[in-house]
Motif scaffolding. Structure first.
Motif, short mmCIF file in Angstrom:
data_model
loop_
_atom_site.label_atom_id
_atom_site.label_comp_id
_atom_site.label_asym_id
_atom_site.label_seq_id
_atom_site.Cartn_x
_atom_site.Cartn_y
_atom_site.Cartn_z
N VAL A 194 48.46 -61.16 43.86
CA VAL A 194 48.03 -62.53 43.57
C VAL A 194 47.85 -63.29 44.88
CG1 VAL A 194 49.31 -62.54 41.39
CG2 VAL A 194 50.33 -63.56 43.42
N THR A 195 47.12 -64.38 44.80
CA THR A 195 46.99 -65.28 45.94
C THR A 195 46.97 -66.71 45.41
OG1 THR A 195 45.79 -65.65 48.02
CG2 THR A 195 44.46 -65.42 46.02
N GLU A 196 47.27 -67.68 46.26
CA GLU A 196 47.32 -69.06 45.80
C GLU A 196 45.93 -69.69 45.80
OE1 GLU A 196 48.54 -72.15 49.02
OE2 GLU A 196 49.82 -70.40 49.35
N PHE A 197 45.73 -70.64 44.90
CA PHE A 197 44.49 -71.40 44.89
C PHE A 197 44.38 -72.18 46.18
CE2 PHE A 197 44.88 -70.68 40.33
CZ PHE A 197 43.57 -70.49 39.94
N ALA A 198 43.16 -72.33 46.66
CA ALA A 198 42.95 -73.00 47.94
C ALA A 198 43.22 -74.50 47.86
CB ALA A 198 41.52 -72.75 48.42
N TYR A 199 43.15 -75.05 46.66
CA TYR A 199 43.37 -76.49 46.48
C TYR A 199 44.15 -76.69 45.20
CZ TYR A 199 42.39 -81.50 46.42
OH TYR A 199 42.52 -82.87 46.43
N PRO A 200 45.02 -77.71 45.12
CA PRO A 200 45.81 -77.93 43.91
C PRO A 200 44.95 -78.08 42.66
CG PRO A 200 46.65 -79.28 45.69
CD PRO A 200 45.37 -78.68 46.18
N ALA A 206 32.62 -61.97 51.12
CA ALA A 206 33.54 -60.85 51.30
C ALA A 206 33.18 -60.03 52.54
CB ALA A 206 33.53 -59.96 50.06
N GLU A 207 31.89 -59.79 52.76
CA GLU A 207 31.49 -59.03 53.94
C GLU A 207 31.86 -59.76 55.23
OE1 GLU A 207 27.88 -56.08 52.70
OE2 GLU A 207 27.31 -58.08 53.40
N ARG A 208 31.67 -61.07 55.24
CA ARG A 208 32.03 -61.84 56.44
C ARG A 208 33.54 -61.81 56.68
NH1 ARG A 208 27.87 -65.54 54.31
NH2 ARG A 208 26.05 -65.44 55.67
N LEU A 209 34.31 -61.98 55.62
CA LEU A 209 35.76 -61.95 55.75
C LEU A 209 36.25 -60.57 56.19
CD1 LEU A 209 36.87 -64.03 52.64
CD2 LEU A 209 37.14 -64.68 55.04
N TYR A 210 35.65 -59.54 55.64
CA TYR A 210 36.05 -58.19 56.01
C TYR A 210 35.78 -57.92 57.49
CZ TYR A 210 36.93 -53.20 55.32
OH TYR A 210 37.45 -51.93 55.38
N LYS A 211 34.62 -58.36 57.95
CA LYS A 211 34.29 -58.20 59.37
C LYS A 211 35.26 -58.96 60.25
CE LYS A 211 29.28 -57.55 58.83
NZ LYS A 211 27.94 -58.17 59.07
N ALA A 212 35.63 -60.16 59.83
CA ALA A 212 36.47 -61.03 60.65
C ALA A 212 37.93 -60.59 60.67
CB ALA A 212 36.37 -62.47 60.15
N PHE A 213 38.44 -60.19 59.50
CA PHE A 213 39.88 -59.95 59.40
C PHE A 213 40.29 -58.49 59.32
CE2 PHE A 213 39.41 -64.33 57.88
CZ PHE A 213 40.37 -64.96 58.65
N ILE A 214 39.39 -57.63 58.90
CA ILE A 214 39.74 -56.22 58.73
C ILE A 214 39.18 -55.38 59.89
CG2 ILE A 214 39.68 -54.21 57.24
CD1 ILE A 214 41.22 -56.58 56.08
N LEU A 215 37.89 -55.48 60.13
CA LEU A 215 37.28 -54.67 61.18
C LEU A 215 37.81 -55.05 62.55
CD1 LEU A 215 33.54 -54.40 60.05
CD2 LEU A 215 35.39 -52.76 59.73
N ASP A 216 38.14 -56.32 62.73
CA ASP A 216 38.61 -56.77 64.04
C ASP A 216 40.13 -56.76 64.16
OD1 ASP A 216 36.01 -57.21 64.75
OD2 ASP A 216 36.03 -59.33 64.29
N ALA A 217 40.81 -56.26 63.10
CA ALA A 217 42.29 -56.25 63.12
C ALA A 217 42.82 -55.25 64.14
CB ALA A 217 42.80 -55.94 61.73
N TYR A 242 52.80 -59.86 43.83
CA TYR A 242 52.79 -59.37 45.21
C TYR A 242 51.79 -60.27 45.94
CZ TYR A 242 52.54 -56.36 49.29
OH TYR A 242 52.61 -55.87 50.58
N PHE A 243 52.30 -61.11 46.84
CA PHE A 243 51.48 -62.17 47.42
C PHE A 243 50.55 -61.65 48.52
CE2 PHE A 243 55.33 -64.32 45.81
CZ PHE A 243 54.71 -65.18 44.91
N LEU A 244 49.30 -62.06 48.41
CA LEU A 244 48.27 -61.69 49.38
C LEU A 244 47.69 -62.95 50.01
CD1 LEU A 244 46.39 -59.11 47.14
CD2 LEU A 244 47.90 -58.55 49.05
N PRO A 245 47.33 -62.90 51.29
CA PRO A 245 46.69 -64.06 51.92
C PRO A 245 45.31 -64.30 51.31
CG PRO A 245 46.62 -62.17 53.39
CD PRO A 245 47.49 -61.77 52.24
N ARG A 246 44.87 -65.54 51.31
CA ARG A 246 43.61 -65.89 50.65
C ARG A 246 42.41 -65.16 51.25
NH1 ARG A 246 45.37 -71.46 50.67
NH2 ARG A 246 43.76 -71.97 52.19
N HIS A 247 42.47 -64.86 52.55
CA HIS A 247 41.32 -64.20 53.17
C HIS A 247 41.21 -62.73 52.76
CE1 HIS A 247 44.50 -63.25 56.22
NE2 HIS A 247 43.86 -62.10 56.24
N MET A 248 42.21 -62.23 52.01
CA MET A 248 42.14 -60.85 51.52
C MET A 248 42.06 -60.80 50.00
SD MET A 248 44.66 -58.61 53.97
CE MET A 248 44.09 -57.10 53.16
#
Length: 227
Positions: A133-139, A216-227, A197-203
């Motif tokens: 799960v992940t949290e909503f970005a805004y209440p 999703a492709e942009r996030l994957y490039k930013a946070f996964i490929l560059d990790a 099981y808590f996941l960060p919003r960018h994942m």
């Protein structure tokens, strides 16, 4: 015996052939299969599909596709639960009774690390289920809805004066993995224990539209490929 089950319907409408469409050069479903294989937890990785084409892709990346699901479980109205029940029925009849299973969606952000984390939580707490799960970005209590005049109004007007930081945090399904225990459950448990099981919003991108796919492709490039 521990089983991975990945549903992949060939007739998806919003994103045609979604599970086998290439995401940064590789079929979307391949990411979940490879994460499941890398985790080392599964005796079998079963893909439930109605498409021979999807079955071939699944096998290519290391999964099994030993059956094609019936048409009644492959139309636009088919829910996930009966698809999983059908797969479990086949597994019990042909492979034996599993101790536990993990259901995956074709999601590129599924990782062996998080599969492992979910498994450890399931076993430690003797839970019925652990899901990402992940949290909503805004209440969500400050959300709007459309009214009859075509304008917007507070969905929960009683919370309109509240500061966002004073409102409770809500979470949503990350559309990734769901560990299910089938054998080691306390006999005196009256209500299912489903743990997050808590996941960060960018994942946690649920890919249902072309816009979702691009994000999703942009996030994957930013946070996964560059990790």
């Amino acid at each position: 015996m521990q089983i991975a089950i990945i549903p992949a319907r060939g007739g998806s409408k919003r994103i045609p052939k979604k599970s086998t469409r290439h995401f940064l050069g590789k079929p979307l479903i391949a990411y979940a299969i490879e994460a499941a294989r890398k985790s080392g937890f599964f005796d079998h990785i079963i893909v439930s599909t109605d498409s021979e084409e999807f079955a071939e892709v699944a096998i290519k990346y290391g999964a099994e596709a030993p059956f094609l699901r019936p048409a009644k479980l492959a139309d636009d109205f088919a829910a996930t639960a009966p698809v999983i029940e059908h797969a479990l029925g086949w597994i019990k009849e042909n492979l034996g009774e599993p101790e536990r299973f993990c259901q995956f969606f074709a999601n590129p952000f599924v990782t062996a690390k998080n599969i492992t984390g979910g498994y450890k939580l399931l076993r430690k707490k003797r839970a019925n289920c652990v899901l990402g799960v992940t949290e909503f970005a805004y209440p969500i209590l400050r959300s709007f809805k459309m009214n009859d005049q075509g304008g917007v109004e507070y969905a929960f007007p009683e919370y309109a004066p509240s500061r966002s930081q004073d409102l409770p945090t809500f979470f949503h399904d990350a559309a990734q993995f769901y560990w299910h225990e089938l054998t080691d459950i306390p006999e005196d448990r009256k209500v299912d224990l489903n743990l997050p099981y808590f996941l960060p919003r960018h994942m946690a991108v649920d890919i249902d539209t072309t816009e979702d796919w691009e994000i999703a492709e942009r996030l994957y490039k930013a946070f996964i490929l560059d990790a």
